[in-house]
Design a protein around this motif. Sequence first.
Motif, PDB file in Angstrom:
ATOM      1  N   VAL A 187       0.833  -1.206   0.000  1.00 50.80           N
ATOM      2  CA  VAL A 187       0.000   0.000   0.000  1.00 50.80           C
ATOM      3  C   VAL A 187       0.868   1.257   0.000  1.00 50.80           C
ATOM      4  O   VAL A 187       0.597   2.216  -0.728  1.00 50.80           O
ATOM      5  CB  VAL A 187      -0.952  -0.010   1.213  1.00 50.80           C
ATOM      6  N   LEU A 207      -4.719   6.073   2.166  1.00 48.57           N
ATOM      7  CA  LEU A 207      -3.890   4.915   1.830  1.00 48.57           C
ATOM      8  C   LEU A 207      -2.568   4.955   2.586  1.00 48.57           C
ATOM      9  O   LEU A 207      -2.101   3.926   3.092  1.00 48.57           O
ATOM     10  CB  LEU A 207      -3.624   4.895   0.321  1.00 48.57           C
ATOM     11  N   GLY A 246      -1.435   2.101   5.152  1.00 52.10           N
ATOM     12  CA  GLY A 246      -0.214   1.325   4.935  1.00 52.10           C
ATOM     13  C   GLY A 246       0.739   1.441   6.112  1.00 52.10           C
ATOM     14  O   GLY A 246       1.314   0.440   6.565  1.00 52.10           O
ATOM     15  N   TYR A 296      -1.053   4.621  -7.192  1.00 50.04           N
ATOM     16  CA  TYR A 296      -2.374   4.532  -6.577  1.00 50.04           C
ATOM     17  C   TYR A 296      -3.456   5.129  -7.469  1.00 50.04           C
ATOM     18  O   TYR A 296      -4.630   4.767  -7.368  1.00 50.04           O
ATOM     19  CB  TYR A 296      -2.375   5.240  -5.219  1.00 50.04           C
TER      20      TYR A 296
END
Length: 236
Positions: free
Chosen positions: A17, A39, A43, A27
């Motif tokens: 991620v 995100l 992550g 992304y």
Amino acid sequence: MRRYGGPFLLLLIGAAVLRVSLFGDLYLRYVQAGLRPYLIVSGAALVLLALTTAALRPAHSHSHSHSHSHSHGGSRLAWLLTLPALALLLFPPPALGSYSAEREAARRAAQGVGTFPALPDGDPVTLTVAEYGSRAVYDSGRSLKGRTVRLTGFVTRDDDGTWYVTRLVVSCCAADATTAKAEIRNATAPPTDTWVTVTGTWHPKGTLGSPTAWPPVLDARTVTKVPEPTNPYEKP
């Protein structure tokens, strides 16, 4: 090593991620730009949870018999789940392309015919493929008449050789993508999935607001190959 299967899986997912969101623009193949902070936080949280879990996990938290009866199945499952995480980390999939576009039928809701705001002065005027389609199919004011427009997208084609400049329109993420496209005439088609910028003029077709007006048509003047943009999707 077996007892670290769970933390290792979390670490892989978190790293994947972070790779697509923190260390590049990958992304944008999956979600809109506004979701990047979420995100990154997700992550980082997964990586931190993995490291914390590994550090706190005792070497022998169960008896030998209990561990023997349950650990094999759990560890095998954990290691199987590492495969998609590794794939995302090492080989992130490309943006959606012609295959995704062709799967969607020419679904056009009853959007309604009406007038649109005037286009900016100067030719060519740059439009999204979705905006060009909306004006071509629904604009009773015929704002495209006499104007030269510029569209950018990737090439898709029908079995009969008809080809289109196409974009996928994403509201939130790639899972909700819909298709916008314009049929290109008077120009030779580049290979499928090639990104191009096309300039040309609107070619009226069908009855305004009806299925016969879809897809819109552009009489091309120039077709130029271009790199795939960082964000390959259009917003609705």
